[in-house]
Design a protein around this motif. Structure first.
Motif, PDB file in Angstrom:
ATOM      1  N   VAL A 239       5.898  49.023  21.955  1.00  0.00           N
ATOM      2  CA  VAL A 239       5.625  49.506  23.322  1.00  0.00           C
ATOM      3  C   VAL A 239       5.694  48.342  24.404  1.00  0.00           C
ATOM      4  N   LYS A 240       6.600  48.439  25.434  1.00  0.00           N
ATOM      5  CA  LYS A 240       6.608  47.429  26.360  1.00  0.00           C
ATOM      6  C   LYS A 240       6.168  48.006  27.661  1.00  0.00           C
ATOM      7  N   TYR A 241       5.945  47.048  28.757  1.00  0.00           N
ATOM      8  CA  TYR A 241       5.577  47.542  29.865  1.00  0.00           C
ATOM      9  C   TYR A 241       6.097  47.102  31.173  1.00  0.00           C
ATOM     10  N   THR A 242       6.291  47.485  32.237  1.00  0.00           N
ATOM     11  CA  THR A 242       6.891  47.127  33.363  1.00  0.00           C
ATOM     12  C   THR A 242       5.652  46.869  34.410  1.00  0.00           C
ATOM     13  N   ASP A 243       6.274  46.005  35.556  1.00  0.00           N
ATOM     14  CA  ASP A 243       5.154  45.616  36.540  1.00  0.00           C
ATOM     15  C   ASP A 243       4.962  46.783  37.733  1.00  0.00           C
ATOM     16  N   GLU A 244       5.565  47.870  37.356  1.00  0.00           N
ATOM     17  CA  GLU A 244       5.561  49.137  37.964  1.00  0.00           C
ATOM     18  C   GLU A 244       4.465  49.953  37.432  1.00  0.00           C
ATOM     19  N   HIS A 245       4.127  49.690  36.282  1.00  0.00           N
ATOM     20  CA  HIS A 245       3.259  50.464  35.274  1.00  0.00           C
ATOM     21  C   HIS A 245       3.970  51.696  34.742  1.00  0.00           C
ATOM     22  N   GLU A 246       5.018  51.227  34.473  1.00  0.00           N
ATOM     23  CA  GLU A 246       5.722  52.141  33.313  1.00  0.00           C
ATOM     24  C   GLU A 246       5.642  51.698  31.883  1.00  0.00           C
ATOM     25  N   TRP A 247       5.746  52.472  30.931  1.00  0.00           N
ATOM     26  CA  TRP A 247       5.874  52.019  29.444  1.00  0.00           C
ATOM     27  C   TRP A 247       6.783  52.632  28.670  1.00  0.00           C
ATOM     28  N   ILE A 248       7.384  51.733  27.892  1.00  0.00           N
ATOM     29  CA  ILE A 248       8.573  52.055  27.234  1.00  0.00           C
ATOM     30  C   ILE A 248       8.315  51.829  25.582  1.00  0.00           C
ATOM     31  N   ARG A 249       8.638  52.967  24.864  1.00  0.00           N
ATOM     32  CA  ARG A 249       8.411  52.744  23.451  1.00  0.00           C
ATOM     33  C   ARG A 249       9.711  52.787  22.824  1.00  0.00           C
ATOM     34  N   VAL A 250      10.213  52.042  22.008  1.00  0.00           N
ATOM     35  CA  VAL A 250      11.635  51.955  21.451  1.00  0.00           C
ATOM     36  C   VAL A 250      11.620  52.200  19.768  1.00  0.00           C
ATOM     37  N   ASP A 251      12.372  53.004  19.708  1.00  0.00           N
ATOM     38  CA  ASP A 251      12.868  53.531  18.210  1.00  0.00           C
ATOM     39  C   ASP A 251      14.215  53.495  17.941  1.00  0.00           C
ATOM     40  N   GLY A 252      14.909  52.435  17.536  1.00  0.00           N
ATOM     41  CA  GLY A 252      16.286  52.279  17.484  1.00  0.00           C
ATOM     42  C   GLY A 252      16.835  52.097  18.666  1.00  0.00           C
ATOM     43  N   ASP A 253      17.934  53.032  19.001  1.00  0.00           N
ATOM     44  CA  ASP A 253      18.312  52.949  20.163  1.00  0.00           C
ATOM     45  C   ASP A 253      17.786  53.973  21.160  1.00  0.00           C
ATOM     46  N   THR A 254      16.658  54.745  20.820  1.00  0.00           N
ATOM     47  CA  THR A 254      16.260  55.965  21.461  1.00  0.00           C
ATOM     48  C   THR A 254      14.933  55.175  22.362  1.00  0.00           C
ATOM     49  N   ALA A 255      14.693  55.180  23.391  1.00  0.00           N
ATOM     50  CA  ALA A 255      13.581  54.744  24.271  1.00  0.00           C
ATOM     51  C   ALA A 255      12.634  55.868  24.992  1.00  0.00           C
ATOM     52  N   THR A 256      11.392  56.133  24.760  1.00  0.00           N
ATOM     53  CA  THR A 256      10.505  56.950  25.328  1.00  0.00           C
ATOM     54  C   THR A 256       9.950  56.408  26.632  1.00  0.00           C
ATOM     55  N   VAL A 257       9.795  56.957  27.758  1.00  0.00           N
ATOM     56  CA  VAL A 257       9.184  56.269  28.916  1.00  0.00           C
ATOM     57  C   VAL A 257       8.180  57.203  29.230  1.00  0.00           C
ATOM     58  N   GLY A 258       6.971  56.550  29.851  1.00  0.00           N
ATOM     59  CA  GLY A 258       6.084  57.310  30.635  1.00  0.00           C
ATOM     60  C   GLY A 258       5.258  56.483  31.504  1.00  0.00           C
ATOM     61  N   ILE A 259       4.214  56.733  32.245  1.00  0.00           N
ATOM     62  CA  ILE A 259       3.339  55.889  32.832  1.00  0.00           C
ATOM     63  C   ILE A 259       2.194  55.591  32.190  1.00  0.00           C
ATOM     64  N   THR A 260       1.640  54.415  32.629  1.00  0.00           N
ATOM     65  CA  THR A 260       0.267  53.936  31.918  1.00  0.00           C
ATOM     66  C   THR A 260      -0.732  54.725  32.584  1.00  0.00           C
ATOM     67  N   ASP A 261      -1.898  54.533  31.668  1.00  0.00           N
ATOM     68  CA  ASP A 261      -3.257  54.955  32.072  1.00  0.00           C
ATOM     69  C   ASP A 261      -3.640  54.258  33.384  1.00  0.00           C
ATOM     70  N   TYR A 262      -3.647  53.037  33.824  1.00  0.00           N
ATOM     71  CA  TYR A 262      -3.816  52.449  34.936  1.00  0.00           C
ATOM     72  C   TYR A 262      -3.018  53.398  36.206  1.00  0.00           C
ATOM     73  N   ALA A 263      -1.774  53.627  35.895  1.00  0.00           N
ATOM     74  CA  ALA A 263      -1.190  54.261  36.800  1.00  0.00           C
ATOM     75  C   ALA A 263      -1.677  55.860  37.377  1.00  0.00           C
ATOM     76  N   GLN A 264      -1.796  56.425  35.951  1.00  0.00           N
ATOM     77  CA  GLN A 264      -2.585  57.763  36.308  1.00  0.00           C
ATOM     78  C   GLN A 264      -3.811  57.615  36.957  1.00  0.00           C
ATOM     79  N   ASN A 265      -4.687  56.806  36.485  1.00  0.00           N
ATOM     80  CA  ASN A 265      -6.032  56.638  37.237  1.00  0.00           C
ATOM     81  C   ASN A 265      -5.839  56.458  38.734  1.00  0.00           C
ATOM     82  N   GLN A 266      -4.783  55.474  39.257  1.00  0.00           N
ATOM     83  CA  GLN A 266      -4.776  55.233  40.392  1.00  0.00           C
ATOM     84  C   GLN A 266      -4.331  56.533  41.173  1.00  0.00           C
TER      85      GLN A 266
END
Lengths: 447, 509, 125
Positions: C4-31
């Protein structure tokens, strides 16, 4: 001064608490050279007696529709407003309350807006309506922009039967947003092929029903053509009372309805404030501009209302807002709601029948004089007369006889000589037998 | 039963607080509150477009409708009841003289498209108001048609863009302070401009250096509120004005805070090119639960030719309404039309009655009292609350939520507690440049006694918050017709209209 | 192995091969507070690193969700449309927004790892 509660002794005590010598010293951040040292060059304060006298002196210079029989329409309609309406909207809790951002102390406003939204959805035959816009013309412009957002296309087709002010306001917005408009020519005799103007970049087609020249149409086929082309059908209504008798926009397949609500609950008032009605399909609700009142429950589980879907609005989305609109036309929407609540189904439909019947009677009487030709084949309460002379002159001559005879089309289209002899004439429930007789006899004298 | 448990009464009513259903839940088919004559029998000329089905409007009698809306009104707070210390809203007293004169025969009953010869007095009234607005602002022209402040903003920015287009100058950016009201960036975007925010400095004003560094030949203009939304006068306004003009751009002023300076400072003297005026703020026209407003825009010589249609001119023969750009009296450069008909005439009459009542001397006293009242709040509350900036402030005062730090009480909770004390909360969480903002604007129509009670109440609540009594604040308000309402569910599953029972069953999830 | 990697806009990205799943972080949802609505892209749509890919709305705020990497949308989490609250309750798991096919794996290098993101969030207060 009667509106200022502070006394000199209050001011002294407050300045002492603040620790400054004078009110002027509180303005120390204002650059010296732009501070005014004495009052501006305008008259000094006056009491109610003088102010009333001055304003009524201006009012007396006008010939209003109370004194003169009026046959004016063209987007603003003279209807009877029951006495209760004005009393209720002048209650201080309605008149002097703020936007309902604190719902716990605004349930009156919010419930009334919810009722307004329901009424507008019902009479237009649409799924959902907002809590009002400034007026019909701005509602029309907003509808076109909304169609642009939904379809992601940049062109709109505007019928020649659309009110010229609505066309102009839409054109102004379109210019600044880089939207292309296909403006059809004004069409007093009807006959437009709007479906033929649809292309792959058309976001919407805008028609008015009843049209600017009075004609009523069934727009079902146009709705089907729009859908097939991936465009939206926008129907504009400038006379809301017509919705009591004419097929609703929802029933003919409209995607958005932009209307003027003035005809219900609101005085003519020389053009404003009026109230824009805006309604659409359920699936487009998040693209709809303006305020929305929504139902919910409070901490005790009791039903109540709040402003909702605010994230579309300017105070949250800022530059991504669906529109920059901040106010709705609150008090005018309330007047609309109260009037329609008083009318109810039976009253509203009867009012509409009465309007149409009066217009038919007037049209027949005019036709019988042989002096003018009624151009509109089908109409609600407004139709177009073809006169043998320029309508503007005729109207001026009628005014000298104390009759407000109608609106010359040339007032809106001064350069179009084909339209110079056309007069828009309206009859409502306020039009008496005597009014009609006076109109016809005066017309006979003038022509 | 449930109703009794909550209200403590059988009916659910509590003394003067009467519960009231929707009008749709009081329907009796065929009933009406209006008696209309039987329509004469005519051969209809509808062309076959008669309504196909019923509408579904409820039928009520007049007594029921009057009770319905009277009961609803009693669930509203209002200026007539008490203070609204809402920053930048200028909730001042709405004089009833205004309501009387606007309803006069010869004003209320005029159709907008009557021949000009029959409405000379109405045109004179609009022209007179225009004269007052131009004189108070020191500007040569005014566009009267915008329907509200935000609409006036649109007018100003469109005029700027039209002026630039006219000289063939394509510019793409508008500079807007971070403290600006949300309508400012929304307006800029609606006119096709990109919004470039300017940060505030530590004194709460526009950071002049940052502003200058953003200037360029692609900047169409700046939108500034002065006094700004922190309640402070932009003391470097003349430098800002000079800089934007030097860069070939225009200076739009948001006139929402004009109440602080009316009669004392003229925006024209500050180099403003266009400024909208909120008649429903500075000039007392009533808020009506959310509108209608009126937002005339004063214009400089540079922008006057681009003013939208229509407008009133005073000629030797009388007053005329210019509705078409090719009229000999028109500039030929109007950027278009913003509204149907001529403008918010009903608000013009009210505003003029207010201005004439105050006069030049009274308006000057009013702005002074407005600023005095706000500074009095600042002086009295600066111990218990945390002012965001050093004073003096203008007509409104900004606090932040540092005084609530570690109490567990938020700005929102604090405001809800104020409601139970009989006050409308102040503006909260705006401007965004401070954390947990509380922006208070008392206006000049508050008495010293009234302010003292408000001050005492705010102090008491602040002290209670500091004792850590979070439960008290979270439960508030308790004494209102409704407690805190669930805004989340309202947004997740929007119910935006009433539906008949059988439809409800289908619509439910 | 998914990382899992993170952006400074509070998105996370989980990479598995050449597929990536994207969401927003716990901090973002709390804000944001209670999420009331999401606007998701369409499968097949191309997204660009740093540009808006989705919108998430709460009662008081609406936020853009930016694509952490350039790619093509393979799948979106339709369940969020009916139950946006999932973003609040399980932002890193069931609250995922979209699955992307990576165009350029090197774009991941500039993103933060878990420790780095944690430090970043701490520094925000």
């Amino acid at each position: 001064m009667r509106y200022l509660p502070l006394t000199e002794s209050d001011r002294r005590a407050m300045l002492a608490k603040i620790g400054v010598p004078s009110i002027e010293s509180l303005y120390r951040d204002v650059p010296e050279r732009v501070r005014l040292n004495r009052p501006v060059d305008l008259p000094p304060h006056q009491g109610e007696i003088e102010v009333e006298r001055a304003i009524l002196a201006m009012a007396r210079k006008n010939l209003g529709t109370t004194k003169a029989p009026s046959f004016l329409g063209a987007g603003a309609y003279r209807h009877h407003i029951p006495a209760s309406v004005d009393h209720l909207i002048q209650r201080g809790e309605f008149l002097t309350s703020y936007t309902p951002y604190q719902p716990e102390v605004s349930q009156g406003t919010l419930q009334a807006l919810f009722e307004f939204q329901t009424q507008v959805a019902l009479i237009t035959g649409m799924d959902v309506a907002n809590a009002s816009m400034y007026d019909g013309a701005t509602a029309c412009a907003e509808a076109v922009m909304m169609a642009g957002r939904i379809t992601r296309r940049t062109r709109a087709v505007l019928s020649g039967g659309l009110h010229p002010h609505y066309r102009a306001v839409t054109a102004t917005h379109a210019h600044f947003l880089g939207f292309e408009l296909d403006l059809l020519q004004p069409n007093p005799e009807g006959g437009e092929d709007l479906a033929a103007r649809l292309d792959a970049n058309t976001s919407c087609v805008v028609v008015q029903n009843p049209g600017f020249f009075g004609q009523v149409r069934d727009w079902t086929k146009l709705g089907e053509a729009c859908r097939a082309a991936g465009a939206l059908l926008i129907i504009v209504v400038t006379e809301p009372v017509s919705l009591g008798l004419v097929t609703s926009p929802g029933d003919v397949g409209a995607d958005i309805v932009a209307a003027e609500g003035q005809g219900i609950g609101n005085a003519l008032g020389f053009g404003g404030p009026y109230v824009g009605l805006f309604a659409t399909r359920e699936k487009y609700v998040r693209q709809m501009p303006g305020r929305l009142a929504g139902e919910t429950v409070d901490a005790d589980g009791r039903r109540g209302w709040v402003l909702t879907l605010s994230t579309r609005e300017q105070h949250i989305r800022r530059e991504k807002a669906t529109s920059n609109i901040c106010t709705n036309s609150g008090l005018c929407a309330l007047a609309f709601t109260i009037h329609l609540a008083l009318l109810g189904e039976a009253g509203f439909t009867r009012l509409a029948e009465l309007n149409h019947a009066k217009a038919v009677q007037l049209a027949d009487r005019i036709a019988r004089t042989g002096k003018a030709k009624v151009l509109s084949d089908g109409f609600f309460n407004e139709f177009t007369l073809q006169l043998p002379r320029p309508a503007a002159e005729v109207v001026e001559a009628m005014a000298k006889r104390g009759i407000l005879a109608g609106v010359p089309v040339s007032r809106f289209y001064p350069d179009n000589s084909d339209l110079a002899n056309l007069l828009l004439v309206t009859a409502t429930e306020m039009t008496s037998e005597d009014d009609m007789a006076r109109f016809c006899s005066a017309l006979g004298e003038v022509l | 039963m449930e109703r009794e448990r909550i209200s403590g009464t059988f009916s659910g009513n509590r003394g003067l607080q009467i519960e009231e259903k929707l009008i749709f839940e009081q329907d009796e088919p065929g009933r009406s509150g209006v008696d209309l004559p039987e329509p004469p029998t005519v051969k209809d000329r509808l062309g076959g477009v008669r309504r196909r089905q019923g509408i579904g409007l409820p039928g009520l009698s007049e007594p029921q409708v009057v009770r319905h809306f009277t009961r609803l009104s009693q669930k509203n707070y209002a200026i007539d009841l008490g203070l609204y210390p809402l920053g930048s809203c200028t909730m001042k007293h709405n004089p009833r003289l205004n309501e009387k004169v606007v309803r006069a025969e010869g004003l209320a009953d005029l159709h907008p498209m009557q021949p000009e010869s029959t409405v000379q007095g109405a045109l004179e009234l609009i022209d007179t108001l225009a004269h007052w607005l131009k004189t108070l602002t020191g500007m040569p022209a005014v566009a009267m048609s915008p329907a509200a402040g935000a609409h006036g903003e649109l007018c100003g920015v469109m005029a700027i863009r039209a002026a630039l287009e006219h000289r063939g100058d394509k510019r793409t950016r508008i500079l807007v302070p971070e403290s600006a009201h949300g309508t400012n960036p929304a307006t800029a975007a609606a006119c096709g401009y990109a919004v470039d925010p300017i940060p505030a400095n530590a004194r709460g004003r526009v950071d002049l250096a940052a502003f200058k560094s953003k200037l360029g030949s692609d900047v169409a203009g700046i939108m500034i509120t002065n006094p700004n939304t922190c309640g402070l006068f932009e003391d470097e306004i003349l430098e800002i004005s000079e800089a934007i003009h030097g860069a070939g751009g225009y200076f739009y002023a948001d006139g929402a805070n004009f109440n602080a300076i009316v009669g004392r400072v003229r925006p024209g003297d500050l180099g403003v090119d266009c400024m909208h005026i909120n008649l429903h703020k500075t000039f007392s026209t009533p808020h009506g639960g959310g509108g209608p407003g009126s937002g005339p825009v004063v214009l400089s010589e540079a922008l006057a030719p681009f003013a939208p249609l229509p407008y009133v001119v005073h000629e030797p023969n009388g007053f005329r309404l210019i509705e078409h750009d090719h009229d000999p009296a028109a500039s030929g450069k109007a950027f278009g039309r913003l509204k149907g008909f001529h403008g918010q005439m009903g608000m013009f009459v009210r505003a003029l009655a207010y201005m004439m009542s105050h006069g030049a001397d009274g308006l000057r006293q009013a702005s002074g009292d407005a600023v005095l009242n706000a500074n009095y709040l600042l002086a009295c509350l600066s111990d218990e609350l945390t002012p965001a900036f050093d004073g003096p402030c203008m007509h409104e005062v900004l606090f932040d939520d540092r005084f609530l730090k570690d109490t567990g009480v938020t700005t929102l909770d604090f405001a809800k507690a104020l409601i139970d004390e009989g006050f409308h909360p102040m503006t909260m969480y705006f401007p965004l440049v401070v954390h947990g903002a509380l922006l208070m604007e008392p206006t000049e129509t508050e008495s010293k006694d009234g302010l003292d009670l408000f001050i005492g109440t705010v102090k008491a609540l602040a002290n209670r918050a500091k004792t850590g009594d979070t439960a008290f604040f979270r439960e508030a308000p308790k004494l209102t017709p409704r407690r805190r309402l669930d805004e989340t569910t309202a947004a997740r599953r929007p119910v935006l209209r009433w539906r008949p029972k059988q439809e409800q069953g289908v619509a439910a999830e | 192995m998914a990382s899992v990697k993170y952006t400074d806009e509070h998105e996370w990205i989980r990479v598995d091969g050449d597929t990536a799943t994207v969401g927003i972080t716990d901090y973002a949802q709390n804000q944001l507070g209670d999420v009331v609505y999401v606007e998701l892209p369409k499968p097949g749509q191309k997204v660009e690193k740093g540009k808006q890919a989705a919108v998430v709305e709460s009662v008081k705020a609406a936020s853009e969700v930016y694509a952490p990497i350039t790619g093509e949308v393979i799948e979106v989490n339709q369940a969020l449309v009916d139950e946006p609250a999932t973003i609040n309750s399980d932002p890193m798991g069931k609250g995922w927004f979209m699955k992307l096919r990576l165009a350029n794996a090197s774009e991941l290098d500039g993103l933060m790892d878990e420790a780095g993101y944690k430090k970043f969030v701490e520094g925000l207060h």
